[in-house]
Design a protein around this motif. Sequence first.
Motif, PDB file in Angstrom:
ATOM      1  N   ALA A 243       0.801  -1.224   0.000  1.00  0.00           N
ATOM      2  CA  ALA A 243       0.000   0.000   0.000  1.00  0.00           C
ATOM      3  C   ALA A 243       0.835   1.275   0.000  1.00  0.00           C
ATOM      4  O   ALA A 243       0.395   2.308  -0.529  1.00  0.00           O
ATOM      5  CB  ALA A 243      -0.932   0.003   1.217  1.00  0.00           C
TER       6      ALA A 243
ATOM      7  N   LEU B 179      -6.917  -0.622   3.875  1.00  0.00           N
ATOM      8  CA  LEU B 179      -5.799  -0.868   4.785  1.00  0.00           C
ATOM      9  C   LEU B 179      -5.849  -2.284   5.339  1.00  0.00           C
ATOM     10  O   LEU B 179      -4.818  -2.851   5.720  1.00  0.00           O
ATOM     11  CB  LEU B 179      -5.803   0.160   5.913  1.00  0.00           C
TER      12      LEU B 179
ATOM     13  N   LEU C 141      -0.386   5.150  -0.984  1.00  0.00           N
ATOM     14  CA  LEU C 141      -0.800   6.057   0.080  1.00  0.00           C
ATOM     15  C   LEU C 141      -0.025   7.363   0.027  1.00  0.00           C
ATOM     16  O   LEU C 141      -0.481   8.383   0.557  1.00  0.00           O
ATOM     17  CB  LEU C 141      -0.600   5.379   1.439  1.00  0.00           C
TER      18      LEU C 141
ATOM     19  N   LYS D 229      -7.751  -2.060  -5.177  1.00  0.00           N
ATOM     20  CA  LYS D 229      -7.231  -1.661  -3.865  1.00  0.00           C
ATOM     21  C   LYS D 229      -6.126  -0.612  -4.014  1.00  0.00           C
ATOM     22  O   LYS D 229      -6.045   0.333  -3.224  1.00  0.00           O
ATOM     23  CB  LYS D 229      -6.738  -2.901  -3.114  1.00  0.00           C
TER      24      LYS D 229
ATOM     25  N   ALA E 196      -6.317   3.144  -2.485  1.00  0.00           N
ATOM     26  CA  ALA E 196      -5.244   3.640  -1.619  1.00  0.00           C
ATOM     27  C   ALA E 196      -4.651   4.933  -2.170  1.00  0.00           C
ATOM     28  O   ALA E 196      -4.191   5.787  -1.411  1.00  0.00           O
ATOM     29  CB  ALA E 196      -4.159   2.584  -1.469  1.00  0.00           C
TER      30      ALA E 196
ATOM     31  N   ARG F  79      -3.568  -4.588   3.277  1.00  0.00           N
ATOM     32  CA  ARG F  79      -2.123  -4.361   3.182  1.00  0.00           C
ATOM     33  C   ARG F  79      -1.383  -5.671   3.351  1.00  0.00           C
ATOM     34  O   ARG F  79      -1.801  -6.545   4.113  1.00  0.00           O
ATOM     35  CB  ARG F  79      -1.671  -3.380   4.257  1.00  0.00           C
TER      36      ARG F  79
ATOM     37  N   ARG G  28      -9.462   9.314   0.404  1.00  0.00           N
ATOM     38  CA  ARG G  28      -8.724   8.058   0.375  1.00  0.00           C
ATOM     39  C   ARG G  28      -9.472   7.010   1.196  1.00  0.00           C
ATOM     40  O   ARG G  28      -9.889   7.259   2.318  1.00  0.00           O
ATOM     41  CB  ARG G  28      -7.327   8.268   0.934  1.00  0.00           C
TER      42      ARG G  28
END
Length: 369
Positions: free
Chosen positions: A179, A347, A183, A287, A291, A350, A342
């Motif tokens: 991730a 999460l 991020l 995903k 992210a 991850r 976001r």
Amino acid sequence: MIYVFYNNDPLAEDQGGGAEHFRSIFKILEKSGTEFKLVASRLQDARSHPRIDYVSRGANFGLFFIGMLGWFWRNRRQFRDADVFHFHRNYAAWPKYLLTPRRGRVVISYHGVTGRVLASRLGPFAGPLRRLMLVFERRAVARADRVILVNAGDREELARVVEREVFARAEVVPAGFSASPFLALPPPPPPLAHRLLFLGRITRLKNPQLAVDVLEWLAAAGEPYSLTIAGDGEEAPALAARLDRSPFRERIRWLGRVPHARVPQLFAEHGILLLTSASEASPTVVKEALAAARPVVTTDVGDVRLWIEEGATGFVRSPEVPELAQAVRAASDLVRTGRVRRSQRVLAAREEVVVGRVVELYRELARVG
């Protein structure tokens, strides 16, 4: 010792979700201090690692299967009862069952329902072959100590088709992803509100031609959208022919295969992810986009509803051009008005969390063994 088998290369830059999951397993096992060995297929020549045994070259599963037979034969005397053997795909477990049936514990992972790719290629002719495959699939999962699936929907389908008792207790662990590179990206600025990204293999199941149809629908309505396609695959010639016929060819950029390390930059250059697949299990690209604070417009496949907050971080629609196009417009409004946020849901996928659970499972089985 933990042995993980996958027809992929954790040192390669393939952008598929399965490849990213394999990379994640490799990274987390290295950090964990657990004794392990990955058995893989070489997809690059630049790097090797003492923890990886390459038994074939290229993506052909038949060659990988033959390579595994040789690997198990050469190493058959060194296995112990406490060893754990993790196979991605049920049919990959057969070299172990045939050559070293009594040693160690077996984990089988499913990244989708067996036979979907076959059906997409052979149509109705896939039926007899699938019935034969089911015979071996039922035997494979019956002998496994644990079965893992990446989404609950596949568990329900496999319980109906393959073996209810086995899949009723199968564990659902989504495909993990790294991730942190995503991020770190800021939300998309308003100028990216009309820049669409399709990211995935060029196959019938990924259905990139539907993404082209959506772009053409919006462009025909006079809207300033563009589409970038990043990927390669067996349907590339058909896609090339489709693009040649498009009246909006100048709005479409096809990059071909893109190394996974470049994917964060692709998101930085686009405002919306468009996923038009006919089938998925747990699409990593969704995903990654969430992210990266990129709204996602997607067909209703796999576990996408688990990660997307409808109307806030994305839109799940039927595979109809007008519905997907209207959802793209709504996603553009999120970007243009600065209302993109976001996702926090992703999460939970991850690699530290997902693969951490897989490593914990390995240790549980090793203690039992």
